[in-house]
Design an enzyme around this catalytic site. Sequence first.
Site, PDB file in Angstrom:
ATOM      1  N   ASP A  62       0.892  -1.298  -0.110  1.00  0.00           N
ATOM      2  CA  ASP A  62       0.134   0.026  -0.093  1.00  0.00           C
ATOM      3  C   ASP A  62       0.809   1.181   0.140  1.00  0.00           C
ATOM      4  OD1 ASP A  62      -2.015   1.906   0.185  1.00  0.00           O
ATOM      5  OD2 ASP A  62      -2.661   1.162   2.044  1.00  0.00           O
ATOM      6  N   ASP A 258      -2.232   5.045  -5.827  1.00  0.00           N
ATOM      7  CA  ASP A 258      -2.630   4.334  -4.579  1.00  0.00           C
ATOM      8  C   ASP A 258      -2.732   2.830  -4.650  1.00  0.00           C
ATOM      9  OD1 ASP A 258      -2.921   3.478  -1.982  1.00  0.00           O
ATOM     10  OD2 ASP A 258      -4.927   4.247  -1.682  1.00  0.00           O
TER      11      ASP A 258
END
Length: 600
Positions: A62, A258
């Site tokens: 992430d 992201d």
Amino acid sequence: MFLPLFFNQQRTKEDFHPRRHLHNRPTPSARMPLHDDLLLNGYYTTRLWIGTPPQRFALIVDTGSTVTYVPCSTCEQCGKHQDPKFQPDLSSTYQPVKCNIDCSCDNEREQCIYERQYAEMSSSSGVLGEDIVSFGNQSELEPQRAVFGCENMETGDLYSQHADGIMGLGRGDLSIVDQLVDKSVISDSFSLCYGGMDVGGGAMVLGGIATPDDMVFTHSDTARSPYYNIDLKEIHVAGKMLPLNPKVFDGKHGTVLDSGTTYAYLPEQAFGAFKEAIFKELNSLKRIQGPDPNYNDLCFSGAGSDTSQLSNAFPSVEMVFGNGQKILLSPENYLFRHSKVRGSYCLGIFQNGKDPTTLLGGIVVRNTLVTYDREHEKIGFWKTNCSQLWERLHLSPAPPPLPSGTDKDNSTLDISPALAPSESPPAPAPKSSGEAKIGLITFFMLLNVTYPELKPHMSELALFMAKELDVNSSQVRLMNFTSGENDTLIKWAIFPEEPADYISNATAMDIVSRLSENRVHLPDSFGSYKFFGWNMGPTPPQRTWWRQHYMAVIIAFVITMVIGLLASGAWYIWRRDKSLVSYKPVDSVVAEQELQPLQN
């Protein structure tokens, strides 16, 4: 669907410690495989080992998070995940991070804590600890001490997700990237490469790589946002620019990459223009309902199941950056497969509510090497087959240092005790004709689907396997399986085609190459999977007459028994009818019998 952290508007470039650059000094890198859980769970994971001896964890990669954390053995509000919780007491190298002026502390002012809340309203909190972190057997980088979160509470999607935790790759002191850079063990860069729609997996590199000459770069302004942003100016659909002011992509936090978000989200105006442009190009396709009636997904049928041909039905999309460079997005970069209607696809780009931020998730960078060059404040894109990244970058396999503290008696490497190894040695090449005959090919398949869910589809899976390996379905046989809590290990065997006793060398090499080169593509309904442990077995025992004809013998025996039983029954009935005569002639001689009462 996994969404990023709430954006923090107070952090600026000055809040981050300056990186210590490594002035032409060669540094190792941590090369790590990625596992494609995008379709089933909405994310990609990697494996990280923590402690001495090492304890293994599956972590979501992430770029929108800064803390790496795993469930702690003391956690009373943690869900059931892929691996056991981290047990600090079992690690001889674990140390808690003591309370200090640079961290938030617990109520007793003894230990540092962390708290994180995510946009989909899930949260994670716990204490900070420090231990040896290992990166797997593809990594050149030796195990390093690092600070991580030991969860004591998790809520929402974090509680219910399959993965154990999160590997934070964002900017910040607790980021695993920042910690390694501060130790001067890697350069200030990392790369992610997500697999495509049909070929899962991928790769990650912590540290620098030799970037391809045709990699497309765009500026990433660290002062603009604490998140990784790009200088997006235009979007083209089928070669035509969307009628948008470039400022639409610069709202709030700009255009953010992201990796922990599944899909892409555009500001309201940009999404409307994008949707309209896509619709204009889909005259030959039929609009259908999405897989989940709770969502108004934009889905289409009629494109066919072959994803390599999607460009014939769906238009190409281009993202144009401020420096004039552009990256081409194929249909797999903005579509996801419809889970209920075969050959149908849905738009994986949505409107970002009223938020003017442009958010690009993992779907946009499928089969794309993305290099986050933090030192030079730029991000690069290179379209490639991520399942073959090392070969395409002309990199040989890295030397395999074992995780710290590994011994033969107590370790949790990426090898389950009862299963075969996760990485296969090269299969031995068959000898030339006359020296060896191949009678059997075996290999293992690991799926992240439990056997009870898989059992009704085993025959279907065998048919797909036969098709992908280009053999007859009768040649593919399930030898055995091992069912875990979260996955299933299957051992397959490929037998010679009847009536042959052997598999030709050419066929055997073709089967092994399809397995080793990740050219076996199964429907998304079977989740993520990988093949390993393939082996060409010795010549099977010569088949006897009984082995070749036992089914015919059994069938003949059964038929004979049935006919015999029917004949015996008929004979018994005939004899019984002959003996049951109700009346005798008046003058016949009969044996003396007991008198019977008269019947009125």
